[in-house]
Design a protein around this motif. Structure first.
Motif, PDB file in Angstrom:
ATOM      1  N   SER A  49       2.335   8.558  -9.326  1.00  0.00           N
ATOM      2  CA  SER A  49       2.060   7.292  -8.634  1.00  0.00           C
ATOM      3  C   SER A  49       1.815   7.511  -7.149  1.00  0.00           C
ATOM      4  O   SER A  49       1.735   6.542  -6.399  1.00  0.00           O
ATOM      5  CB  SER A  49       3.147   6.254  -8.888  1.00  0.00           C
ATOM      6  OG  SER A  49       4.398   6.809  -8.747  1.00  0.00           O
ATOM      7  N   LEU A  51       3.504   8.658  -4.674  1.00  0.00           N
ATOM      8  CA  LEU A  51       4.508   8.349  -3.654  1.00  0.00           C
ATOM      9  C   LEU A  51       4.851   9.584  -2.835  1.00  0.00           C
ATOM     10  O   LEU A  51       5.353   9.468  -1.720  1.00  0.00           O
ATOM     11  CB  LEU A  51       5.783   7.797  -4.298  1.00  0.00           C
ATOM     12  CG  LEU A  51       5.732   6.365  -4.810  1.00  0.00           C
ATOM     13  CD1 LEU A  51       7.079   5.956  -5.367  1.00  0.00           C
ATOM     14  CD2 LEU A  51       5.325   5.401  -3.704  1.00  0.00           C
ATOM     15  N   PRO A  72      -1.250   5.011  -3.064  1.00  0.00           N
ATOM     16  CA  PRO A  72      -0.321   4.514  -4.086  1.00  0.00           C
ATOM     17  C   PRO A  72      -0.594   3.088  -4.564  1.00  0.00           C
ATOM     18  O   PRO A  72      -0.520   2.824  -5.760  1.00  0.00           O
ATOM     19  CB  PRO A  72       1.059   4.619  -3.415  1.00  0.00           C
ATOM     20  CG  PRO A  72       0.840   5.141  -2.058  1.00  0.00           C
ATOM     21  CD  PRO A  72      -0.562   5.593  -1.912  1.00  0.00           C
ATOM     22  N   HIS A  73      -0.948   2.174  -3.651  1.00  0.00           N
ATOM     23  CA  HIS A  73      -1.126   0.796  -4.144  1.00  0.00           C
ATOM     24  C   HIS A  73      -2.364   0.678  -5.024  1.00  0.00           C
ATOM     25  O   HIS A  73      -2.424  -0.161  -5.912  1.00  0.00           O
ATOM     26  CB  HIS A  73      -1.152  -0.199  -2.986  1.00  0.00           C
ATOM     27  CG  HIS A  73      -2.333  -0.096  -2.078  1.00  0.00           C
ATOM     28  ND1 HIS A  73      -2.388   0.819  -1.045  1.00  0.00           N
ATOM     29  CD2 HIS A  73      -3.493  -0.771  -2.046  1.00  0.00           C
ATOM     30  CE1 HIS A  73      -3.542   0.679  -0.417  1.00  0.00           C
ATOM     31  NE2 HIS A  73      -4.238  -0.276  -1.004  1.00  0.00           N
ATOM     32  N   VAL A  76      -1.956   1.454  -8.707  1.00  0.00           N
ATOM     33  CA  VAL A  76      -1.526   0.286  -9.470  1.00  0.00           C
ATOM     34  C   VAL A  76      -2.689  -0.681  -9.688  1.00  0.00           C
ATOM     35  O   VAL A  76      -3.009  -1.042 -10.822  1.00  0.00           O
ATOM     36  CB  VAL A  76      -0.384  -0.459  -8.732  1.00  0.00           C
ATOM     37  CG1 VAL A  76       0.078  -1.662  -9.533  1.00  0.00           C
ATOM     38  CG2 VAL A  76       0.759   0.479  -8.431  1.00  0.00           C
ATOM     39  N   THR A  77      -3.342  -1.078  -8.596  1.00  0.00           N
ATOM     40  CA  THR A  77      -4.303  -2.175  -8.708  1.00  0.00           C
ATOM     41  C   THR A  77      -5.622  -1.736  -9.327  1.00  0.00           C
ATOM     42  O   THR A  77      -6.267  -2.514 -10.009  1.00  0.00           O
ATOM     43  CB  THR A  77      -4.587  -2.813  -7.333  1.00  0.00           C
ATOM     44  OG1 THR A  77      -5.032  -1.788  -6.436  1.00  0.00           O
ATOM     45  CG2 THR A  77      -3.353  -3.450  -6.754  1.00  0.00           C
ATOM     46  N   HIS A  83       4.821   1.871 -12.480  1.00  0.00           N
ATOM     47  CA  HIS A  83       5.931   2.810 -12.403  1.00  0.00           C
ATOM     48  C   HIS A  83       7.234   2.020 -12.316  1.00  0.00           C
ATOM     49  O   HIS A  83       7.412   1.242 -11.386  1.00  0.00           O
ATOM     50  CB  HIS A  83       5.702   3.669 -11.147  1.00  0.00           C
ATOM     51  CG  HIS A  83       6.725   4.740 -10.924  1.00  0.00           C
ATOM     52  ND1 HIS A  83       6.487   5.808 -10.094  1.00  0.00           N
ATOM     53  CD2 HIS A  83       7.971   4.921 -11.399  1.00  0.00           C
ATOM     54  CE1 HIS A  83       7.553   6.603 -10.070  1.00  0.00           C
ATOM     55  NE2 HIS A  83       8.476   6.077 -10.850  1.00  0.00           N
ATOM     56  N   ARG A  89      15.404  -0.393  -8.535  1.00  0.00           N
ATOM     57  CA  ARG A  89      14.802  -0.708  -7.232  1.00  0.00           C
ATOM     58  C   ARG A  89      14.153  -2.087  -7.193  1.00  0.00           C
ATOM     59  O   ARG A  89      13.033  -2.256  -6.738  1.00  0.00           O
ATOM     60  CB  ARG A  89      13.766   0.352  -6.853  1.00  0.00           C
ATOM     61  CG  ARG A  89      14.328   1.762  -6.854  1.00  0.00           C
ATOM     62  CD  ARG A  89      15.310   1.993  -5.744  1.00  0.00           C
ATOM     63  NE  ARG A  89      14.650   2.187  -4.478  1.00  0.00           N
ATOM     64  CZ  ARG A  89      14.361   3.386  -3.967  1.00  0.00           C
ATOM     65  NH1 ARG A  89      14.666   4.479  -4.618  1.00  0.00           N
ATOM     66  NH2 ARG A  89      13.784   3.485  -2.796  1.00  0.00           N
ATOM     67  N   LEU A 102       5.366 -10.995  -6.995  1.00  0.00           N
ATOM     68  CA  LEU A 102       4.970  -9.972  -6.017  1.00  0.00           C
ATOM     69  C   LEU A 102       4.192  -8.846  -6.698  1.00  0.00           C
ATOM     70  O   LEU A 102       3.241  -8.301  -6.140  1.00  0.00           O
ATOM     71  CB  LEU A 102       6.204  -9.401  -5.306  1.00  0.00           C
ATOM     72  CG  LEU A 102       5.880  -8.340  -4.248  1.00  0.00           C
ATOM     73  CD1 LEU A 102       5.085  -8.943  -3.093  1.00  0.00           C
ATOM     74  CD2 LEU A 102       7.149  -7.681  -3.726  1.00  0.00           C
ATOM     75  N   ALA A 103       4.587  -8.540  -7.914  1.00  0.00           N
ATOM     76  CA  ALA A 103       3.932  -7.446  -8.631  1.00  0.00           C
ATOM     77  C   ALA A 103       2.485  -7.760  -8.988  1.00  0.00           C
ATOM     78  O   ALA A 103       1.728  -6.884  -9.379  1.00  0.00           O
ATOM     79  CB  ALA A 103       4.723  -7.105  -9.893  1.00  0.00           C
ATOM     80  N   TYR A 105       0.398  -8.802  -6.797  1.00  0.00           N
ATOM     81  CA  TYR A 105      -0.216  -8.857  -5.461  1.00  0.00           C
ATOM     82  C   TYR A 105      -1.723  -8.564  -5.472  1.00  0.00           C
ATOM     83  O   TYR A 105      -2.511  -9.249  -4.850  1.00  0.00           O
ATOM     84  CB  TYR A 105       0.494  -7.871  -4.538  1.00  0.00           C
ATOM     85  CG  TYR A 105       0.086  -7.965  -3.089  1.00  0.00           C
ATOM     86  CD1 TYR A 105       0.803  -8.760  -2.201  1.00  0.00           C
ATOM     87  CD2 TYR A 105      -1.019  -7.278  -2.597  1.00  0.00           C
ATOM     88  CE1 TYR A 105       0.435  -8.873  -0.878  1.00  0.00           C
ATOM     89  CE2 TYR A 105      -1.397  -7.386  -1.273  1.00  0.00           C
ATOM     90  CZ  TYR A 105      -0.661  -8.179  -0.419  1.00  0.00           C
ATOM     91  OH  TYR A 105      -1.033  -8.272   0.897  1.00  0.00           O
ATOM     92  N   GLY A 106      -2.110  -7.529  -6.196  1.00  0.00           N
ATOM     93  CA  GLY A 106      -3.519  -7.129  -6.154  1.00  0.00           C
ATOM     94  C   GLY A 106      -4.392  -7.826  -7.191  1.00  0.00           C
ATOM     95  O   GLY A 106      -5.568  -7.516  -7.308  1.00  0.00           O
ATOM     96  N   SER A 154       1.989  -6.132 -13.121  1.00  0.00           N
ATOM     97  CA  SER A 154       0.951  -5.530 -12.266  1.00  0.00           C
ATOM     98  C   SER A 154      -0.216  -5.000 -13.070  1.00  0.00           C
ATOM     99  O   SER A 154      -1.237  -4.668 -12.507  1.00  0.00           O
ATOM    100  CB  SER A 154       1.479  -4.371 -11.438  1.00  0.00           C
ATOM    101  OG  SER A 154       2.794  -4.489 -11.117  1.00  0.00           O
TER     102      SER A 154
ATOM    103  N   MET B 181       6.079 -12.781   0.986  1.00  0.00           N
ATOM    104  CA  MET B 181       6.925 -12.175  -0.042  1.00  0.00           C
ATOM    105  C   MET B 181       6.931 -10.653   0.114  1.00  0.00           C
ATOM    106  O   MET B 181       7.976 -10.009   0.022  1.00  0.00           O
ATOM    107  CB  MET B 181       6.343 -12.547  -1.402  1.00  0.00           C
ATOM    108  CG  MET B 181       7.337 -13.018  -2.406  1.00  0.00           C
ATOM    109  SD  MET B 181       6.432 -13.361  -3.926  1.00  0.00           S
ATOM    110  CE  MET B 181       6.298 -15.105  -3.850  1.00  0.00           C
ATOM    111  N   PRO B 194       4.779  -0.061  -2.442  1.00  0.00           N
ATOM    112  CA  PRO B 194       3.433   0.281  -2.935  1.00  0.00           C
ATOM    113  C   PRO B 194       3.340   0.239  -4.459  1.00  0.00           C
ATOM    114  O   PRO B 194       2.256   0.006  -5.007  1.00  0.00           O
ATOM    115  CB  PRO B 194       3.202   1.707  -2.436  1.00  0.00           C
ATOM    116  CG  PRO B 194       4.178   1.914  -1.352  1.00  0.00           C
ATOM    117  CD  PRO B 194       5.342   1.012  -1.607  1.00  0.00           C
ATOM    118  N   MET B 196       4.200  -1.989  -6.284  1.00  0.00           N
ATOM    119  CA  MET B 196       3.830  -3.350  -6.676  1.00  0.00           C
ATOM    120  C   MET B 196       2.348  -3.601  -6.410  1.00  0.00           C
ATOM    121  O   MET B 196       1.871  -4.724  -6.538  1.00  0.00           O
ATOM    122  CB  MET B 196       4.643  -4.385  -5.877  1.00  0.00           C
ATOM    123  CG  MET B 196       6.134  -4.191  -5.878  1.00  0.00           C
ATOM    124  SD  MET B 196       6.811  -4.344  -7.513  1.00  0.00           S
ATOM    125  CE  MET B 196       7.372  -2.681  -7.798  1.00  0.00           C
ATOM    126  N   GLY B 197       1.634  -2.576  -5.971  1.00  0.00           N
ATOM    127  CA  GLY B 197       0.225  -2.770  -5.648  1.00  0.00           C
ATOM    128  C   GLY B 197       0.015  -3.335  -4.253  1.00  0.00           C
ATOM    129  O   GLY B 197      -1.066  -3.805  -3.927  1.00  0.00           O
TER     130      GLY B 197
END
Ligand SMILES: Nc1ncnc2c1ncn2[C@@H]1O[C@H](COP(=O)(O)OP(=O)(O)OP(=O)(O)O)[C@@H](O)[C@H]1O
Ligand SMILES: [Mg+2]
Lengths: 237, 309
Positions: A49, A51, A72-73, A76-77, A83, A89, A102-103, A105-106, A154, B181, B194, B196-197
């Motif tokens: 991912s 990180l 990293p973002h 996901v998007t 992950h 966390r 929030l997940a 977001y993209g 996500s 948020m 990150p 979370m995108g």
């Protein structure tokens, strides 16, 4: 192959956490990596991912794309790799609902988000009951459900799971793995890393055994369960 | 103390509290997200005031040449909006150039960098504008009202009202939007955001932009109340706002507001009851006493998984 990892090497200063590991995950599969404390399981997922930085020569290919080109973002998007990190966390200062939102977001597909939210609440009805509660006040089991649900929000091409069984009572663990199997059946590929080899080998179709940064064994989980070395070191004889 | 005297002190306290709170918000938001104190923030306040000055002068000269006749209230609103935008770019530039490369460096390095950026802003101001003081144009004509023996000016009411509206807007932004948020999530656990995108750098830029825009508002409102601008005008008020942010609890938005107003009230009322030469000594002794009993401020978290300065 959905994901191909070749010669992955990661160091933390002088500590060489991964010494050139290679493995693959095919579309729709459930694959597990088992290993003891400090074997390098978390490091492997964090490298995928993006990180943590990897050493030159490491190859990470996902759907024919070089993962190392993505921040990293965007992993996901744009690639749909989610992950579920070690220790959950969650954002304890946000509510259950806010963690889920929030997940996304993209994401722009309102309809898809709505459907996914319904699916998460179907899989984990307790989250629906507690949606306005702060995530920090959930029980350990509920937190793990939220961590998985959050990842589902996500995107859902591939899910990386870092020791989801940690700290869960046997019954909750069964419940969680049942949900994970359901998620897999709906088309999400799963890469699971676990210290709990018993659980992981029962759950996955193929597995790898990681020891101090090297893969020492691999194969279908049926074979690994019968392997004397695995039996002795990981399944308690 | 007559009722009118008390009312005057009270209004002054609200006005200074607004200045402190607006600036303290920038310190606290940035700390909450990046765990660093932007020690250039007082100078961003100064830059915001100067940017406001030049925008206002430019608009006034357009207006006097007769191209478009702008009423003063419109000049004021345009000045405010444009200065907020320009100053937020300055803030984002500071983050990009000075802080982003140091994100994983020891916090003291970031603190020193902030002080350097501050000195840079002050010096470039001196260099380009010279040491002379500038006067802010009187965009709002002062009117005095009286209700039941209590007098007050439109300027003070406007300063306090506008500040409160902006604080409320910020509160709603942080509570209700996905960017807000993401900011709150970053305050709690920066590492996994990150996953979370969420693009962390964009959120960091946004935070600096908002903090700087609020500092610009403070700078302009301050210049309306006290229309003399000089390159070091941000130093003392910047440090005091920093104290307000600590008092409220670092990283906390309601804390910054509470800390700002508390500081305003302490300063004004200490000066009202004791001699004003001892104002800072007494006011800050009280703050020190509060921090002795509440070392993390009013809304600060006593502990966190994250390292602390
Ligand atoms: N941030 C870090 N700095 C230095 N060393 C690290 C860091 N993170 C991990 N390591 C080291 O890298 C090695 C692999 O760690 P990793 O966390 O990947 O193990 P793991 O298999 O996930 O273990 P566990 O089952 O305990 O979670 C260990 O020797 C660990 O001490
Ligand atoms: Mg681990």
């Amino acid at each position: 192959m959905l994901l191909t990892v070749e010669n992955l090497r990661v160091s933390y200063g002088a500590i060489r956490a991964l010494q050139g590991i290679s493995f693959q995950v095919d579309e729709g599969e459930i694959v597990c990596i088992i290993g003891a404390n400090g074997a390098g399981k978390t490091t492997t997922l964090q490298a995928i991912s993006r990180l943590i930085p990897v050493e030159p020569g490491s190859k990470l290919i996902y759907e024919g794309k070089n993962l190392l080109d993505y921040p990293p973002h965007k992993v996901v998007t744009e690639l749909g790799i989610v992950h579920v990190p070690e220790g959950r966390r969650l954002f304890g200062n946000l509510t259950v609902m806010e963690n889920l939102i929030l997940a996304t977001y993209g994401r722009k597909d309102k309809e898809g988000i709505k459907r996914d939210l319904e699916m998460v609440f179907d899989l984990f009805p307790r989250l629906a009951e507690r949606k306005n509660q702060k995530a920090g006040t959930l029980s350990g089991g509920e937190q793990q459900m939220l961590a998985v649900g959050r990842a589902l929000m996500s995107g859902r091409k591939m899910m990386l799971l870092d020791e989801p069984s940690m700290g869960l009572a046997p019954l909750l663990m069964q419940e969680l793995f049942k949900a994970l199997r359901e998620i897999n059946r709906e088309g999400t590929t799963i890469l699971l890393v676990e210290q709990n080899a018993h659980m992981a080998l029962q759950f996955a179709q193929r597995g790898y055994v990681l020891e101090t940064g090297r893969i020492v064994l691999e194969g279908p989980t049926k074979d690994l369960m019968e392997n004397p070395k695995v039996k002795e070191a990981y399944l308690g004889g | 103390m007559t009722l009118n005297e008390f009312a005057q002190h009270f209004l002054n306290a609200l006005q200074w509290g607004s200045f402190y709170a607006l600036i303290a918000l920038g310190y606290s938001m940035v700390y909450g997200i990046l765990m660093l104190f932007n020690f250039a923030h007082g100078d961003i306040f100064m830059a915001g005031a100067y940017i406001g000055l030049f925008v206002a002068l430019a608009l006034l000269s357009i207006s006097t040449t007769g191209i478009i006749a702008l009423p003063n209230w419109l000049v004021f609103i345009l000045t405010l909006v444009l200065a907020m935008i320009f100053t937020s770019f300055l803030g984002m530039l500071v983050e990009r150039v000075a802080y982003r490369p140091l994100r994983d460096a020891p916090r003291a390095s970031a603190a020193i960098t902030g002080l350097m950026v501050g000195i840079f802003l002050e010096t470039s101001n001196l260099l380009f504008l010279g040491a002379s003081r500038k006067t802010f144009p009187p965009l709002i004509e002062k009117t005095v009202y009286e209700i039941g023996g209590v007098t007050f000016t439109n300027i003070k009411i406007m300063i306090v009202g506008l500040s409160l509206i902006l604080m409320l807007a910020l509160h709603l932004f942080v509570r209700k939007t996905k960017w807000g948020m993401a900011m709150r999530a970053m305050c709690y656990d920066y590492v996994v955001v990150p996953l979370m995108g969420v693009p962390m750098n964009a959120i960091a830029s946004l935070t600096f932009a908002i903090g700087s825009a609020l500092a610009a508002v403070a700078g302009i409102l301050f210049s309306i109340a006290y229309p003399v601008l000089e390159p070091y005008m941000g130093l003392l008020i910047g440090w005091k706002a920093f104290v307000a942010a600590i008092l409220g609890g670092r990283g906390s938005i309601p804390g910054a507001v509470l800390g700002g107003f508390l500081l305003g009230f302490l300063e004004i009322f200490v000066a009202a009851f004791f001699t004003s030469t001892l104002r800072d000594l007494i006011a800050y002794s009280i703050i020190l006493l509060i921090l002795t009993f509440k070392p993390h401020g009013f809304f600060g978290e006593p502990y966190s998984a994250r390292l602390r300065l």
